[in-house]
Structure formats: C-alpha cells, structure tokens
Design an enzyme around this catalytic site. Structure first.
Site, mmCIF file in Angstrom:
data_model
loop_
_atom_site.group_PDB
_atom_site.id
_atom_site.type_symbol
_atom_site.label_atom_id
_atom_site.label_comp_id
_atom_site.label_asym_id
_atom_site.label_seq_id
_atom_site.Cartn_x
_atom_site.Cartn_y
_atom_site.Cartn_z
ATOM 1 N N ASP A 164 -9.707 2.924 2.550
ATOM 2 C CA ASP A 164 -9.727 2.165 3.817
ATOM 3 C C ASP A 164 -10.318 2.989 4.967
ATOM 4 O O ASP A 164 -11.220 2.531 5.672
ATOM 5 C CB ASP A 164 -8.308 1.733 4.200
ATOM 6 C CG ASP A 164 -7.800 0.603 3.326
ATOM 7 O OD1 ASP A 164 -8.610 -0.232 2.894
ATOM 8 O OD2 ASP A 164 -6.583 0.554 3.071
ATOM 9 N N TYR B 119 -12.294 -9.356 10.970
ATOM 10 C CA TYR B 119 -13.668 -9.787 10.715
ATOM 11 C C TYR B 119 -13.799 -11.306 10.744
ATOM 12 O O TYR B 119 -14.899 -11.838 10.675
ATOM 13 C CB TYR B 119 -14.188 -9.238 9.374
ATOM 14 C CG TYR B 119 -13.268 -9.519 8.215
ATOM 15 C CD1 TYR B 119 -12.301 -8.593 7.832
ATOM 16 C CD2 TYR B 119 -13.341 -10.732 7.541
ATOM 17 C CE1 TYR B 119 -11.441 -8.859 6.786
ATOM 18 C CE2 TYR B 119 -12.480 -11.006 6.499
ATOM 19 C CZ TYR B 119 -11.541 -10.069 6.128
ATOM 20 O OH TYR B 119 -10.679 -10.346 5.096
ATOM 21 N N LYS C 72 0.794 -1.242 0.000
ATOM 22 C CA LYS C 72 0.000 0.000 0.000
ATOM 23 C C LYS C 72 0.825 1.291 0.000
ATOM 24 O O LYS C 72 0.362 2.308 -0.498
ATOM 25 C CB LYS C 72 -0.958 0.013 1.196
ATOM 26 C CG LYS C 72 -2.108 -0.975 1.041
ATOM 27 C CD LYS C 72 -3.085 -0.858 2.199
ATOM 28 C CE LYS C 72 -4.150 -1.921 2.092
ATOM 29 N NZ LYS C 72 -5.188 -1.772 3.105
ATOM 30 N N GLY D 248 0.836 -0.096 12.890
ATOM 31 C CA GLY D 248 1.273 -0.523 11.555
ATOM 32 C C GLY D 248 0.538 0.208 10.446
ATOM 33 O O GLY D 248 -0.026 1.293 10.658
ATOM 34 N N GLY D 249 0.525 -0.420 9.282
ATOM 35 C CA GLY D 249 -0.057 0.189 8.090
ATOM 36 C C GLY D 249 -1.535 0.487 8.221
ATOM 37 O O GLY D 249 -2.033 1.444 7.616
HETATM 38 P P1 ATR Z 1 1.512 -3.717 8.929
HETATM 39 O O1 ATR Z 1 0.091 -3.330 9.268
HETATM 40 O O2 ATR Z 1 2.419 -2.557 9.057
HETATM 41 O O3 ATR Z 1 1.653 -4.480 7.674
HETATM 42 P P2 ATR Z 1 1.448 -5.934 10.843
HETATM 43 O O4 ATR Z 1 2.489 -6.963 10.945
HETATM 44 O O5 ATR Z 1 0.101 -6.312 10.352
HETATM 45 O O6 ATR Z 1 2.054 -4.701 10.047
HETATM 46 O O7 ATR Z 1 1.315 -5.275 12.261
HETATM 47 C C1 ATR Z 1 0.414 -4.257 12.526
HETATM 48 C C2 ATR Z 1 0.544 -3.887 13.975
HETATM 49 O O8 ATR Z 1 0.185 -5.014 14.763
HETATM 50 C C3 ATR Z 1 1.941 -3.501 14.379
HETATM 51 O O9 ATR Z 1 1.873 -2.370 15.191
HETATM 52 C C4 ATR Z 1 2.448 -4.696 15.149
HETATM 53 O O10 ATR Z 1 3.260 -4.416 16.249
HETATM 54 P P3 ATR Z 1 4.824 -4.047 16.127
HETATM 55 O O11 ATR Z 1 4.846 -2.587 15.795
HETATM 56 O O12 ATR Z 1 5.333 -4.378 17.465
HETATM 57 O O13 ATR Z 1 5.378 -4.923 15.033
HETATM 58 C C5 ATR Z 1 1.181 -5.264 15.700
HETATM 59 N N1 ATR Z 1 1.339 -6.709 15.910
HETATM 60 C C6 ATR Z 1 1.441 -7.654 14.958
HETATM 61 N N2 ATR Z 1 1.566 -8.879 15.528
HETATM 62 C C7 ATR Z 1 1.551 -8.680 16.869
HETATM 63 C C8 ATR Z 1 1.632 -9.535 18.007
HETATM 64 N N3 ATR Z 1 1.748 -10.859 17.873
HETATM 65 N N4 ATR Z 1 1.559 -8.980 19.237
HETATM 66 C C9 ATR Z 1 1.432 -7.633 19.382
HETATM 67 N N5 ATR Z 1 1.363 -6.766 18.354
HETATM 68 C C10 ATR Z 1 1.394 -7.278 17.111
#
Ligand code: ATR
Length: 281
Positions: free
Chosen positions: A108, A223, A72, A134-135
């Site tokens: 979104d 969801y 994205k 994150g994103g």
């Molecule tokens: P993105 O949305 O950037 O693609 P993502 O892997 O889907 O990334 O993660 C989105 C958010 O969920 C991130 O803030 C991530 O935390 P980190 O900044 O610590 O990486 C959080 N996240 C993903 N898996 C997690 C987990 N198992 N426990 C806690 N937070 C998690």
C-alpha cells in the site's frame, strides 16, 4: 478473455465488505496482458472466518491473496512470516504461499509513494498534514518518515485514535508525530479518511482551506469520485492535486509482481487506467 484450465493458478482478495473492490479487474487485466495463466476473484470473509479462510488459501493451493479492510492487521497472526516493511507498518495487504508457508507483504505505502513521486514531488525535508488516523494512515506515515519527511502532523476526529497512531510510529521509528496541526502551512496534505467517498460526495474532511496555496500538494486516497469535494476545494486554492487511483493501481501492480515473480513495466499503468477505469472513475 482468460482461458481457465486445470493449470490455472488462483489469486484473489479477501475483505469484508468486498463488493466495491476493483482488484479483480486490475489483476485479471494484467494477467491477460502478460499472457499468464492466473485467475483472480474476490472473497467476502467476515472477521470470524479469517483464520479458516487464510488456512484455506494454503490448503486449496492458491498462489496468493490480497487482504483488505478490516483484516490487514489481524491477518498477521495467521501467517508464517511477514516481511520487514509490513512488520513495521503492522499491516499486510499481500499474502503469498511459498513452499507451503504463508508470507505477508505490504504494497500500500509503496503504491502510494510511487503515485506521489510520479507527480515530481520530493518528500525530503517536507512538512506533511495527514487527515485521519486509521489503518490507511499508518503505513503512509511510516513510509514518508522513512523517505525523509521533516514533520508530520495529524488531524483526526477522535483524539484517542490520533494518540494510538502517534505512539505506534514513535515506537516503531522513533519519530514524533504532532498530534494536532501545529504549522501555518504544509507542503503535502493527505486525506486518509473515507469522507467524501461515493455516494457521500458532498462531504469534505476539511473545512478550512485557507492554509492551502499553489505550493501545496493535496492528495486524497479516495478514487471514486476522481475529484472529491476536498480535492476540488484545494484545486480552487491553486493547489496541485492527486487522487487515490495511483495508489490503488500501483499497490496492485506491486502485489502482482510478488504473486507471480515477474517484473511489470510501469507503462502498464496508463493502460490499466484507460481500460479498467475509463467507464467507472
Ligand atoms: P480504518 O482505516 O482504521 O479501517 P476508517 O473507519 O476507514 O478506519 O477510518 C479511517 C479514519 O477516517 C479514522 O481516523 C476515522 O476517524 P476516527 O479516528 O475519528 O474514527 C476517520 N473517519 C471515518 N469516518 C469519518 C467521518 N465521518 N468524519 C471524520 N473522520 C472520519
């Protein structure tokens, strides 16, 4: 059933992975209901192939594509122009080909906000806690700020990513996000992490629910399952809950409008829930 012929226009979604996507079902359902000659498919495109794929969208004569994780932000550099909201979010989920130019949009946050206001919630003057940085969190933060949220606090596993989100938002909207939960209560709590998503349904992104009560709206972007452990525990505290289905469907409807230059009736929403998601979510 859609009749595919030599006049059928092409749509699709690009992501990596992509197998979990419901976008083909939603978009093809809408085309069928609207009687429009479009076909929508999914395409697994690795980051290394993104540029070639986006060039291909234009050269193969696609009307447009949705773009999902992890492309994205990266996709922006391959486009001819990006609309103001998408530029502010630093995120594009919809690419339309117009006069041989690739134009990026983001639906979104629009989809999320529509699902939020459908519950009757008014964001003006409200305190928000966002879990995850994150994103998915970025466009939602910015949308809520632009719509009048009073404060936003972020709770996230990795401090570095929280700071990156806070800095980005400060730079683009001049709004200071709290990089840790500092209030004793919030009007809206949103999970933007994948924690609790199928098949890891026993996980919750939050342990302490004591600050959640009947006046809190608790929202999960997930969801599947329709009610995550996070939402179940919030509901047990008396909170009103919403899952991510609304955002998923509305962002698709807004994208469809951009692709086809048509206006959809929001009554289609319930039909999509009934017909596309009845068995699955
Ligand atoms: P993105 O949305 O950037 O693609 P993502 O892997 O889907 O990334 O993660 C989105 C958010 O969920 C991130 O803030 C991530 O935390 P980190 O900044 O610590 O990486 C959080 N996240 C993903 N898996 C997690 C987990 N198992 N426990 C806690 N937070 C998690």
């Amino acid at each position: 059933m859609i009749n595919i012929d030599s006049k059928t226009k092409l749509l699709g979604v690009i992501g990596y992975p992509i197998e979990h996507s419901y976008s083909p079902q939603i978009h093809n359902y809408i085309s069928e209901k609207m009687g429009l000659n479009y076909i929508y498919t999914s395409m697994k495109v690795s980051p290394a192939d993104l540029k070639a794929a986006i060039d291909g969208v234009k050269s193969l004569g696609f009307t447009g594509v949705n773009v999902t994780v992890p492309h994205k932000t990266e996709v922006i550099k391959h486009l001819d122009s990006v609309d103001d909201a998408a530029l502010e979010y630093g995120s594009v989920n919809t690419v339309k080909v117009k006069n041989k130019k690739l134009i990026g949009y983001s639906t979104d946050a629009l989809g999320y906000f529509k699902s939020l206001t459908d519950t009757g919630f008014d964001i003006k003057g409200k305190d928000v806690l966002i879990i995850g940085a994150g994103g998915a969190a970025r466009p939602i933060c910015i949308k809520l700020i632009n719509k009048g949220a009073k404060s936003i606090s972020v709770k996230n596993r990795t401090k570095e990513n929280t700071i990156r989100l806070c800095d980005y938002v400060q730079k683009t909207c001049g709004f200071k996000i709290n990089d840790t939960p500092i209030l004793s209560r919030y009007d809206l709590v949103i999970n933007t992490t994948p924690v609790g998503m199928y098949p890891n349904t026993e996980a919750s992104p939050l342990d302490d629910f004591s600050f959640i009560d009947k006046d809190t709206l608790v929202s999960d972007l997930i969801y599947n399952p329709g009610e995550t452990l996070f939402l179940k525990r919030a509901k047990n505290r008396g909170a009103k809950i919403i899952n991510g289905l609304g955002m998923l469907i509305y962002q698709a409807m807004y994208s469809y409008e951009i692709f086809t230059d048509t206006k959809l009736d929001f009554s289609l929403y319930n039909e999509i829930v009934e017909n596309v998601f009845k068995e699955t979510v």
